[in-house]
Design a protein around this motif. Structure first.
Motif, short mmCIF file in Angstrom:
data_model
loop_
_atom_site.label_atom_id
_atom_site.label_comp_id
_atom_site.label_asym_id
_atom_site.label_seq_id
_atom_site.Cartn_x
_atom_site.Cartn_y
_atom_site.Cartn_z
N ASP A 182 -6.75 7.11 -0.05
CA ASP A 182 -6.72 5.74 -0.56
C ASP A 182 -7.54 5.58 -1.83
O ASP A 182 -8.68 6.06 -1.91
CB ASP A 182 -7.23 4.78 0.52
CG ASP A 182 -6.21 4.59 1.63
OD1 ASP A 182 -5.05 5.05 1.44
OD2 ASP A 182 -6.54 3.98 2.65
N SER B 19 0.51 9.37 6.01
CA SER B 19 -0.89 8.94 6.00
C SER B 19 -1.32 8.60 7.42
O SER B 19 -0.65 8.99 8.39
CB SER B 19 -1.03 7.73 5.08
OG SER B 19 -0.37 6.62 5.64
N HIS C 168 1.01 4.46 -2.65
CA HIS C 168 0.89 5.90 -2.36
C HIS C 168 2.01 6.68 -3.04
O HIS C 168 1.78 7.73 -3.63
CB HIS C 168 0.95 6.14 -0.85
CG HIS C 168 -0.39 6.09 -0.17
ND1 HIS C 168 -1.45 6.88 -0.55
CD2 HIS C 168 -0.83 5.36 0.88
CE1 HIS C 168 -2.49 6.64 0.24
NE2 HIS C 168 -2.14 5.71 1.12
N HIS D 154 0.82 -1.22 0.00
CA HIS D 154 0.00 0.00 0.00
C HIS D 154 0.86 1.28 0.00
O HIS D 154 0.55 2.25 -0.68
CB HIS D 154 -0.91 -0.05 1.23
CG HIS D 154 -1.87 1.08 1.36
ND1 HIS D 154 -3.07 1.10 0.68
CD2 HIS D 154 -1.82 2.22 2.08
CE1 HIS D 154 -3.71 2.22 0.99
NE2 HIS D 154 -2.97 2.92 1.83
ZN ZN Z 1 -3.35 4.86 2.51
#
Ligand code: ZN
Ligand code: KG4
Length: 334
Positions: A303, A135, A114, A110
């Motif tokens: 996200d 984040s 980003h 993840h």
């Molecule tokens: Zn995220």
């Protein structure tokens, strides 16, 4: 080649379709209204909501891209880090589709998603660059030397910046997620009203827990057991002063990292990159130093599955895929 990207690591159910590195569609269904009343994400509710929404969201993404499932050549899915039950929904769906359609599938980190989101808006960005990943789960600085080459320069020793926003918002009796709420309030407050500390660690590490405690202590001065928060507490000033302290350290360390590594390109990524003060201060400070700043649009900071699709596609183009026994993992360094 068409890639279907899937993201279910936290409280957004998302799917996107890409043609090579171009995004054809990107659909995000936020669960924020569901979790708001609990003041944060409830993992079990998140998993159930992903389960309910993922197939319709995938259908919507395919429809918006005007393609059908049989046209898809690759499935890319977030498999780490995140809430394990939430990740499991996306990973299981991705594996099932890949198996049924007999197409390759690839698990994506993840955090890498980003960072690489910047490449969607700036395909010619090139390497190397310094990436500030901020984040709800991460706060770290990377020297990015190429695809898959993320040399971590420093990270938070306690709370992530987004987590600090969420906790401070809760302390003040405000809504989840705290980032957008405090950002809005801060715009009408005085950033110098309360002198909150800036924790300056050596090197490139961050720490936000001291700041959070300072905010808690300040709020405590206006709290009483029976009457709750005194209306005399100026929430706008507290928000502005807290935000100034967070942004000061983020900007300072990022510019220092670029300076000291002789890199003149900076990427700011993750949900907190949507913050208005961080965006304007990063623009000012990078301009002063003649550095190029790559700030993805708001929709690419929070996200989404477009960033996951792109990351999967870029790795696939180099010949990488994942096997169908890949399991989700709650945490894993980049
Ligand atoms: Zn995220
Ligand atoms: O990247 P993201 O959507 O999910 C994670 O991977 O964590 O980031 C969510 C975080 C939350 O903590 C939220 O409060 C924060 O990003 N955030 C913001 C803003 N918008 C979202 N923080 C500060 N200012 C904002 N405008």
């Amino acid at each position: 080649m068409l890639t279907l990207g899937i993201e279910t690591s936290c409280d957004e159910t998302a799917a996107a379709v890409l043609q090579d590195d171009k995004v054809l569609s990107s659909i995000v269904a936020s669960q924020i209204p569901l979790h708001k009343k609990y003041g944060g994400v409830v993992p079990e509710l998140a998993s159930r909501e992903h389960l309910k929404n993922l197939v319709p969201i995938i259908r919507e993404a395919l429809g918006a891209a005007k393609v059908s499932l049989k046209d898809i050549g690759l499935i890319a899915v977030t498999y780490t880090p995140g809430l394990i039950g939430a990740l499991l929904v996306g990973v299981s769906a991705a594996k099932a589709i890949a198996y049924a359609q007999n197409i390759p599938f690839i698990g994506v980190h993840h955090g890498e998603g980003h960072i690489l989101a910047a490449h969607i808006e700036y395909p010619g960005i090139g390497y190397p660059y310094i990436a500030l990943l901020v984040s709800g789960g991460h706060t770290a600085l990377y020297h990015v030397k190429g695809l898959g080459e993320y040399h971590m320069l420093g990270q938070t020793r306690d709370d992530a910046a987004g987590e600090a926003y969420d906790k401070v918002s809760k302390l003040m009796g405000l809504e989840y997620p705290g980032g957008p709420v405090l950002d809005r309030l801060a715009q009408e407050g005085n950033p110098e009203a309360v002198k909150f500390p800036r924790t300056r660690l050596e090197g490139y590490d961050f720490s936000f827990s001291g700041l959070k405690t300072a905010v808690r202590n300040h709020i405590a001065l206006f709290m009483s057991k029976d009457q709750g928060i005194d209306p005399k507490l100026n929430v706008k000033d507290v928000a502005a002063s807290f935000q100034a302290a967070v942004v000061d350290t983020l900007v300072e360390k990022t510019i220092k990292a670029a300076d000291e590594t002789n890199v003149d390109k900076i990427v700011v990524a993750g949900g907190v990159a949507a913050n208005s003060l961080l965006r304007s201060r990063m623009k000012e400070e990078s301009q002063k130093k003649n550095m190029s700043l790559y700030l993805p649009g708001m929709g690419l900071c929070i996200d989404n599955a477009a960033m996951i699709g792109l990351t999967g596609y870029l790795h696939f183009r180099r010949g990488e895929t994942s096997s169908l026994d890949l399991n989700p993992r709650a945490s894993m360094p980049l």
